[in-house]
Design an enzyme around this catalytic site. Structure first.
Site, mmCIF file in Angstrom:
data_model
loop_
_atom_site.group_PDB
_atom_site.id
_atom_site.type_symbol
_atom_site.label_atom_id
_atom_site.label_comp_id
_atom_site.label_asym_id
_atom_site.label_seq_id
_atom_site.Cartn_x
_atom_site.Cartn_y
_atom_site.Cartn_z
ATOM 1 N N TYR A 239 -20.890 -8.115 -8.038
ATOM 2 C CA TYR A 239 -20.976 -8.752 -6.713
ATOM 3 C C TYR A 239 -20.876 -10.262 -6.884
ATOM 4 O O TYR A 239 -21.699 -10.862 -7.579
ATOM 5 C CB TYR A 239 -22.295 -8.378 -6.042
ATOM 6 C CG TYR A 239 -22.524 -6.873 -6.074
ATOM 7 C CD1 TYR A 239 -22.011 -6.053 -5.076
ATOM 8 C CD2 TYR A 239 -23.186 -6.278 -7.151
ATOM 9 C CE1 TYR A 239 -22.170 -4.675 -5.134
ATOM 10 C CE2 TYR A 239 -23.351 -4.903 -7.224
ATOM 11 C CZ TYR A 239 -22.845 -4.105 -6.215
ATOM 12 O OH TYR A 239 -22.998 -2.746 -6.279
ATOM 13 N N HIS B 283 -28.484 -4.150 -9.842
ATOM 14 C CA HIS B 283 -29.150 -2.868 -9.563
ATOM 15 C C HIS B 283 -29.023 -1.876 -10.720
ATOM 16 O O HIS B 283 -28.403 -2.172 -11.737
ATOM 17 C CB HIS B 283 -28.622 -2.247 -8.257
ATOM 18 C CG HIS B 283 -27.144 -2.026 -8.235
ATOM 19 N ND1 HIS B 283 -26.539 -1.048 -8.967
ATOM 20 C CD2 HIS B 283 -26.147 -2.666 -7.563
ATOM 21 C CE1 HIS B 283 -25.235 -1.074 -8.740
ATOM 22 N NE2 HIS B 283 -24.970 -2.065 -7.893
ATOM 23 N N HIS C 74 -31.845 9.407 -2.749
ATOM 24 C CA HIS C 74 -32.607 8.948 -3.913
ATOM 25 C C HIS C 74 -33.677 10.018 -4.097
ATOM 26 O O HIS C 74 -34.754 9.940 -3.518
ATOM 27 C CB HIS C 74 -33.256 7.582 -3.662
ATOM 28 C CG HIS C 74 -32.250 6.497 -3.440
ATOM 29 N ND1 HIS C 74 -32.560 5.288 -2.882
ATOM 30 C CD2 HIS C 74 -30.920 6.441 -3.705
ATOM 31 C CE1 HIS C 74 -31.476 4.548 -2.814
ATOM 32 N NE2 HIS C 74 -30.466 5.225 -3.300
ATOM 33 N N GLU D 160 -19.002 4.606 -7.260
ATOM 34 C CA GLU D 160 -20.138 5.526 -7.418
ATOM 35 C C GLU D 160 -19.691 6.980 -7.370
ATOM 36 O O GLU D 160 -19.012 7.399 -6.435
ATOM 37 C CB GLU D 160 -21.147 5.271 -6.285
ATOM 38 C CG GLU D 160 -22.323 6.214 -6.289
ATOM 39 C CD GLU D 160 -23.391 5.822 -5.272
ATOM 40 O OE1 GLU D 160 -23.041 5.244 -4.224
ATOM 41 O OE2 GLU D 160 -24.573 6.118 -5.526
ATOM 42 N N ASP E 126 -23.465 10.987 -2.390
ATOM 43 C CA ASP E 126 -23.630 9.526 -2.385
ATOM 44 C C ASP E 126 -22.437 8.920 -3.119
ATOM 45 O O ASP E 126 -22.403 8.904 -4.349
ATOM 46 C CB ASP E 126 -24.961 9.184 -3.092
ATOM 47 C CG ASP E 126 -25.269 7.693 -3.059
ATOM 48 O OD1 ASP E 126 -24.543 6.941 -2.389
ATOM 49 O OD2 ASP E 126 -26.249 7.295 -3.712
ATOM 50 N N HIS F 40 -29.289 7.115 -9.949
ATOM 51 C CA HIS F 40 -30.569 7.714 -9.545
ATOM 52 C C HIS F 40 -30.380 9.206 -9.364
ATOM 53 O O HIS F 40 -29.259 9.691 -9.199
ATOM 54 C CB HIS F 40 -31.044 7.073 -8.231
ATOM 55 C CG HIS F 40 -29.973 7.041 -7.167
ATOM 56 N ND1 HIS F 40 -29.691 8.112 -6.365
ATOM 57 C CD2 HIS F 40 -29.085 6.076 -6.800
ATOM 58 C CE1 HIS F 40 -28.685 7.801 -5.552
ATOM 59 N NE2 HIS F 40 -28.293 6.581 -5.806
ATOM 60 N N ASP G 55 -39.606 7.877 25.688
ATOM 61 C CA ASP G 55 -39.593 9.342 25.549
ATOM 62 C C ASP G 55 -38.301 9.863 24.923
ATOM 63 O O ASP G 55 -37.940 11.022 25.100
ATOM 64 C CB ASP G 55 -39.844 10.007 26.909
ATOM 65 C CG ASP G 55 -38.797 9.611 27.931
ATOM 66 O OD1 ASP G 55 -37.971 8.728 27.610
ATOM 67 O OD2 ASP G 55 -38.790 10.185 29.028
ATOM 68 N N ASP H 112 -19.781 2.775 1.106
ATOM 69 C CA ASP H 112 -20.776 3.630 0.444
ATOM 70 C C ASP H 112 -21.243 4.610 1.514
ATOM 71 O O ASP H 112 -22.017 4.258 2.409
ATOM 72 C CB ASP H 112 -21.932 2.759 -0.076
ATOM 73 C CG ASP H 112 -22.958 3.558 -0.880
ATOM 74 O OD1 ASP H 112 -22.938 4.800 -0.811
ATOM 75 O OD2 ASP H 112 -23.794 2.925 -1.553
ATOM 76 N N GLU I 256 -23.196 4.384 -10.781
ATOM 77 C CA GLU I 256 -22.688 3.423 -9.819
ATOM 78 C C GLU I 256 -22.738 1.975 -10.312
ATOM 79 O O GLU I 256 -23.510 1.167 -9.799
ATOM 80 C CB GLU I 256 -23.442 3.552 -8.497
ATOM 81 C CG GLU I 256 -24.961 3.638 -8.604
ATOM 82 C CD GLU I 256 -25.618 3.796 -7.238
ATOM 83 O OE1 GLU I 256 -25.360 2.974 -6.353
ATOM 84 O OE2 GLU I 256 -26.389 4.758 -7.066
ATOM 85 N N ARG J 104 -18.380 -1.746 -6.113
ATOM 86 C CA ARG J 104 -19.226 -0.708 -6.707
ATOM 87 C C ARG J 104 -18.403 0.582 -6.680
ATOM 88 O O ARG J 104 -17.721 0.848 -5.679
ATOM 89 C CB ARG J 104 -20.529 -0.548 -5.900
ATOM 90 C CG ARG J 104 -21.414 0.591 -6.379
ATOM 91 C CD ARG J 104 -22.839 0.537 -5.808
ATOM 92 N NE ARG J 104 -22.949 0.758 -4.384
ATOM 93 C CZ ARG J 104 -23.174 -0.184 -3.479
ATOM 94 N NH1 ARG J 104 -23.306 -1.439 -3.842
ATOM 95 N NH2 ARG J 104 -23.256 0.108 -2.208
ATOM 96 N N HIS K 26 -27.340 -3.328 0.659
ATOM 97 C CA HIS K 26 -27.533 -2.290 1.680
ATOM 98 C C HIS K 26 -27.126 -2.792 3.061
ATOM 99 O O HIS K 26 -27.877 -2.686 4.030
ATOM 100 C CB HIS K 26 -28.969 -1.752 1.656
ATOM 101 C CG HIS K 26 -29.223 -0.795 0.538
ATOM 102 N ND1 HIS K 26 -30.446 -0.251 0.268
ATOM 103 C CD2 HIS K 26 -28.376 -0.252 -0.384
ATOM 104 C CE1 HIS K 26 -30.343 0.565 -0.787
ATOM 105 N NE2 HIS K 26 -29.096 0.569 -1.191
HETATM 106 N N1 GLY Z 1 -26.218 4.740 -1.038
HETATM 107 C C1 GLY Z 1 -27.318 4.141 -1.690
HETATM 108 C C2 GLY Z 1 -27.164 4.136 -3.121
HETATM 109 O O1 GLY Z 1 -26.049 4.109 -3.615
HETATM 110 O O2 GLY Z 1 -28.091 4.225 -3.874
HETATM 111 MN MN MN Z 2 -26.492 5.719 -5.078
HETATM 112 MN MN MN Z 3 -24.400 4.887 -2.598
#
Ligand code: GLY
Ligand code: MN
Ligand code: MN
Length: 407
Positions: free
Chosen positions: A352, A313, A324, A372, A234, A317, A37, A223, A348, A370, A206
């Protein structure tokens, strides 16, 4: 805050695009049970929020278009004292009538019956979600202001952890610091679970376990972005545990940073996102060859997708009500949508390198980077909305703290 007249304008724009003699239905998000609950904090469905700004569950919106005449109905939950005692105040029908410029406010208890009746008479417009997704691509001034607010709070969080003493700390302690700063400055929630990935964990794209102790000499990929009034930010930054980058870390970091800057500079109306992707792949692959991580001709390496091992990647986005953002990348003719004024996207690039990759010079192993940023497309070019969040090695090292080497 976005005012009702803007939501009303959005509903009108939607109604213009609704096919004749059809209905469209939008529902609030369902409250989610965590276990038994206990509940997860409630978060409204983004499309429903986009059209109403209403944060309550058990709400619905029905649009009807008959002989080119339109009607909109909003359903809200009845005020009940026991429910309000346990879960908080509801707006109720009377106040909802004052707040929303819809044709009728109806109690949610009547939703199922009315929906059934309407479904007998009209077709449901299956295109409805796509139409809203399309609308969400271009942000209004008010939306851009909320994104800016989210980014400003996120800036405080990233700067907070750069100067945070990381001696003998765990990843989750940085996560807590970040989320404390989000809340402290008025953000109700993160826009996604923060990634605090030190050392080789940065190579899990992730990674959200955030459970390991920080090791002297490692980097930490962070991130993290907050949500402000439902709008996301982001941001990824990479910082050294002990405040100083090693030579190998600097070389990789500066490669990603240069690509981040070059791709951002390319942004302007009418450019395609896939063009940005191609360029990022070229710059990163050339850089990887220069550093001796990949060997061969960069064009051939890209053709054989060998660069994907280190840059797996996309370049970015859409971002908005969702991190996203649920907006299309292709138009109704399956053609790629070009950038336009008012769109917001992330840039971004990343590299890696697994600690177990024996094909790479040892000094680069176990490093994931990364960088971003969140970019607004303007009339002629772009605005980097996150430009105030430090990202040069000099700036990051200058904001550091006195790291005490473990006893
Ligand atoms: N934080 C997820 C991405 O960078 O797309
Ligand atoms: Mn992102
Ligand atoms: Mn991100």
């Amino acid at each position: 805050m976005i005012q009702e007249h803007e939501y009303k304008k959005r509903r009108n724009r939607f109604l213009k695009k609704l096919k004749n003699n059809t209905i469209a239905i939008f529902s609030s998000a369902k409250a989610k049970t965590r276990s038994n609950d206990t509940q997860y904090p409630y978060r409204q469905d983004s499309n429903f929020y986009y059209l109403t700004g209403f944060k309550e569950d058990n709400s619905y919106l029905i649009f009807v278009k008959k002989n080119y005449k339109t009607k909109s109905f909003l359903f809200v939950k009845k005020k009940e004292s026991q429910d309000e005692l346990w879960h908080g105040k509801r707006l109720g029908k009377k106040e909802a009538k004052k707040r929303f410029s819809v044709d009728k406010v109806i109690l949610s208890g009547k939703f199922k019956k009315l929906k059934k009746e309407l479904k007998k008479k009209y077709k449901i417009d299956k295109n409805a979600f796509k139409v809203v997704a399309q609308m969400r691509l271009i942000k209004s001034k008010a939306e851009i202001n909320l994104i800016k607010k989210a980014i400003n709070i996120t800036k405080k969080a990233h700067h907070g952890v750069i100067s945070f003493d990381k001696t003998s700390k765990y990843e989750y302690e940085l996560q807590s610091e970040i989320e404390y700063i989000f809340k402290k400055y008025g953000s109700y929630s993160d826009a996604y679970t923060s990634i605090v990935a030190s050392g080789d964990n940065a190579n899990i794209l992730h990674y959200i376990d955030n459970k390991d102790i920080l090791i002297d000499g490692d980097l930490i990929l962070i991130d993290a972005g907050c949500e402000y009034e439902y709008y996301a930010s982001d941001i990824t930054r990479v910082i050294p545990v002990n405040g100083k980058f090693t030579q190998a870390q600097k070389e990789l970091y500066n490669l990603v940073l240069q690509v981040n800057k070059k791709i951002i500079k390319m942004i302007k109306p009418n450019i395609k996102r896939t063009k940005l992707q191609q360029k990022a792949e070229i710059y990163l692959t050339k850089g990887l060859v220069k550093l001796g991580i990949l060997n061969g001709n960069y064009k051939k390496l890209i053709k054989n997708k060998q660069h994907k091992k280190y840059y797996p990647h996309g370049i970015g986005h859409w971002m908005g009500l969702d991190v996203h953002d649920d907006a299309p990348y292709k138009d109704e003719n399956d053609k790629e949508i070009k950038l336009q004024k008012g769109m917001v996207l992330t840039i971004e690039p990343g590299i890696y390198i697994s600690k177990d990759d024996k094909t790479v010079p040892k000094r680069f192993r176990g490093i994931g980077i990364r960088i971003e940023d969140d970019i607004l497309v303007t009339k002629k070019s772009y605005k980097n909305l996150s430009s105030k969040i430090v990202k040069s090695i000099y700036e990051i090292e200058s904001m550091g703290y006195k790291y005490k080497t473990s006893p």
